[in-house]
Design a protein around this motif. Structure first.
Motif, mmCIF file in Angstrom:
data_model
loop_
_atom_site.group_PDB
_atom_site.id
_atom_site.type_symbol
_atom_site.label_atom_id
_atom_site.label_comp_id
_atom_site.label_asym_id
_atom_site.label_seq_id
_atom_site.Cartn_x
_atom_site.Cartn_y
_atom_site.Cartn_z
ATOM 1 N N VAL A 52 0.849 -1.202 0.000
ATOM 2 C CA VAL A 52 0.000 0.000 0.000
ATOM 3 C C VAL A 52 0.879 1.246 0.000
ATOM 4 N N TYR A 53 1.928 1.244 0.831
ATOM 5 C CA TYR A 53 2.856 2.378 0.787
ATOM 6 C C TYR A 53 4.249 1.987 1.246
ATOM 7 N N ASP A 54 5.227 2.716 0.698
ATOM 8 C CA ASP A 54 6.637 2.542 1.063
ATOM 9 C C ASP A 54 7.107 3.853 1.681
ATOM 10 N N VAL A 71 10.645 9.987 2.393
ATOM 11 C CA VAL A 71 9.687 10.085 1.287
ATOM 12 C C VAL A 71 8.681 8.940 1.435
ATOM 13 N N THR A 72 7.416 9.298 1.383
ATOM 14 C CA THR A 72 6.350 8.287 1.393
ATOM 15 C C THR A 72 5.791 8.158 -0.019
ATOM 16 N N HIS A 73 5.690 6.912 -0.476
ATOM 17 C CA HIS A 73 5.093 6.619 -1.780
ATOM 18 C C HIS A 73 3.810 5.817 -1.513
ATOM 19 N N MET A 85 -4.131 4.511 1.519
ATOM 20 C CA MET A 85 -3.700 5.623 2.380
ATOM 21 C C MET A 85 -2.733 5.088 3.423
ATOM 22 N N THR A 86 -2.061 6.003 4.093
ATOM 23 C CA THR A 86 -1.191 5.602 5.195
ATOM 24 C C THR A 86 -2.042 5.344 6.440
ATOM 25 N N ARG A 87 -1.448 4.672 7.417
ATOM 26 C CA ARG A 87 -2.179 4.401 8.659
ATOM 27 C C ARG A 87 -2.600 5.713 9.314
ATOM 28 N N GLY A 88 -1.671 6.650 9.385
ATOM 29 C CA GLY A 88 -1.945 7.956 9.999
ATOM 30 C C GLY A 88 -1.625 7.943 11.481
ATOM 31 N N HIS A 89 -1.180 9.079 11.962
ATOM 32 C CA HIS A 89 -0.738 9.124 13.370
ATOM 33 C C HIS A 89 -0.695 10.543 13.922
ATOM 34 N N PHE A 90 -0.771 10.630 15.247
ATOM 35 C CA PHE A 90 -0.305 11.805 15.980
ATOM 36 C C PHE A 90 1.171 11.563 16.263
ATOM 37 N N HIS A 91 1.901 12.621 16.523
ATOM 38 C CA HIS A 91 3.248 12.419 17.034
ATOM 39 C C HIS A 91 3.157 12.107 18.528
ATOM 40 N N ALA A 92 4.037 11.195 18.963
ATOM 41 C CA ALA A 92 4.040 10.827 20.388
ATOM 42 C C ALA A 92 4.321 12.083 21.219
ATOM 43 N N GLY A 97 5.750 19.393 15.173
ATOM 44 C CA GLY A 97 5.126 19.514 13.853
ATOM 45 C C GLY A 97 5.920 18.782 12.786
ATOM 46 N N GLU A 98 5.556 19.030 11.537
ATOM 47 C CA GLU A 98 6.190 18.328 10.410
ATOM 48 C C GLU A 98 5.844 19.106 9.142
ATOM 49 N N VAL A 99 6.674 18.972 8.120
ATOM 50 C CA VAL A 99 6.332 19.581 6.819
ATOM 51 C C VAL A 99 6.338 18.490 5.756
ATOM 52 N N TYR A 100 5.274 18.450 4.958
ATOM 53 C CA TYR A 100 5.195 17.552 3.809
ATOM 54 C C TYR A 100 5.287 18.405 2.532
ATOM 55 N N PHE A 101 5.942 17.863 1.514
ATOM 56 C CA PHE A 101 6.031 18.514 0.206
ATOM 57 C C PHE A 101 5.555 17.503 -0.835
ATOM 58 N N ALA A 136 -3.007 15.116 13.917
ATOM 59 C CA ALA A 136 -2.777 13.804 13.271
ATOM 60 C C ALA A 136 -2.777 13.995 11.760
ATOM 61 N N HIS A 137 -2.050 13.111 11.056
ATOM 62 C CA HIS A 137 -1.934 13.278 9.611
ATOM 63 C C HIS A 137 -1.893 11.925 8.907
ATOM 64 N N ARG A 138 -2.513 11.926 7.727
ATOM 65 C CA ARG A 138 -2.620 10.709 6.896
ATOM 66 C C ARG A 138 -2.578 11.135 5.438
ATOM 67 N N VAL A 152 9.739 16.206 6.413
ATOM 68 C CA VAL A 152 10.825 16.522 7.348
ATOM 69 C C VAL A 152 10.199 16.692 8.724
ATOM 70 N N TRP A 153 10.725 15.974 9.713
ATOM 71 C CA TRP A 153 10.122 16.021 11.037
ATOM 72 C C TRP A 153 11.184 15.758 12.110
ATOM 73 N N PRO A 154 10.936 16.244 13.311
ATOM 74 C CA PRO A 154 11.922 16.081 14.383
ATOM 75 C C PRO A 154 12.110 14.602 14.754
ATOM 76 N N GLY A 158 8.393 10.959 17.307
ATOM 77 C CA GLY A 158 7.792 9.646 17.556
ATOM 78 C C GLY A 158 6.421 9.516 16.892
ATOM 79 N N HIS A 159 5.864 8.312 16.967
ATOM 80 C CA HIS A 159 4.560 8.044 16.358
ATOM 81 C C HIS A 159 3.603 7.520 17.423
ATOM 82 N N ASP A 160 2.408 8.047 17.432
ATOM 83 C CA ASP A 160 1.345 7.492 18.282
ATOM 84 C C ASP A 160 0.228 7.039 17.352
ATOM 85 N N TYR A 161 0.160 5.727 17.140
ATOM 86 C CA TYR A 161 -0.892 5.166 16.278
ATOM 87 C C TYR A 161 -2.119 4.777 17.113
ATOM 88 N N ALA A 162 -1.895 4.514 18.408
ATOM 89 C CA ALA A 162 -2.952 3.942 19.240
ATOM 90 C C ALA A 162 -4.136 4.893 19.410
#
Ligand code: F6R
Ligand code: ZN
Length: 186
Positions: A52-54, A71-73, A85-92, A97-101, A136-138, A152-154, A158-162
């Protein structure tokens, strides 16, 4: 004077291919996304090994202040009416924050705050998406080609999927020619 000259990592803007750096790839297949798509019967009918994604991430030292680049494909495809789609998450670390291009393809960045309020931004080649903390972002591929986005993210984020194990408040499905948003928990 001796000045060291390093060849930095390189991203091919048209494809998102990363080179000149140690890259780690993680592939998420359909089988790993149990419970993520609404239509369980269609999910069961999918080929379990279907990617589904790499995600390719440059190996980086991890410490306060350091940044990951990846890079997410997201492959084109659907489970029932719902786009890949990606699973999606909040940061732990919620404040991070984060920037997507957007690099190629077309899709959506689904964003949701801690009150469950969702919004979408359209992802295309060249789009810039500033994801604030506590959001959260997906990534969702609404097109017929691979959707690739640089992020690009710090490293401490971390990832919080729960927290979103019951899903986002909105689902993005095909309307035949494009996409439509549907409330998840009605
Ligand atoms: C990192 C980030 C992306 C995602 C990637 C896969 O904070 O947002 O690199 O990790 O798009 O998505 P998830 O992690 O939700 O499976
Ligand atoms: Zn993230």
């Amino acid at each position: 004077m001796t000045l060291s000259t390093l060849v930095p990592p390189h991203v091919a803007w048209q494809t998102g291919a990363l080179k000149n750096g140690p890259v780690i790839r993680k592939t998420t297949d359909i089988a790993a996304l149990a419970g993520v798509f609404a239509d369980t019967k269609s999910w069961q009918r999918c080929e379990p090994g279907q990617a589904v994604y790499d995600v390719d991430v440059l190996q980086t030292e991890t410490c306060e202040g350091a940044l990951f680049t990846g890079v997410t494909h997201v492959h084109p495809g659907r489970v029932g009416d719902e786009f890949f789609m990606t699973r999606g998450h909040f940061h732990a670390r919620r404040e991070q924050g984060e920037v997507y291009f957007g690099l190629r393809g077309c899709g959506l960045l689904l964003l949701q705050n801690e009150r469950g309020e969702a919004r979408v931004e359209i992802v295309t080649a060249g789009s810039v998406h500033i994801i604030p903390g506590y959001t959260a972002h997906r990534l969702i591929n609404t097109g017929g080609e691979i959707l690739s986005a640089l992020a690009v993210w710090p490293t401490v984020a971390g990832h919080d999927y729960a927290t979103l194990s019951d899903g986002f408040s909105v689902r993005i499905k095909t309307d035949g020619t494009g996409w439509r948003a549907e409330a998840s928990h009605d």
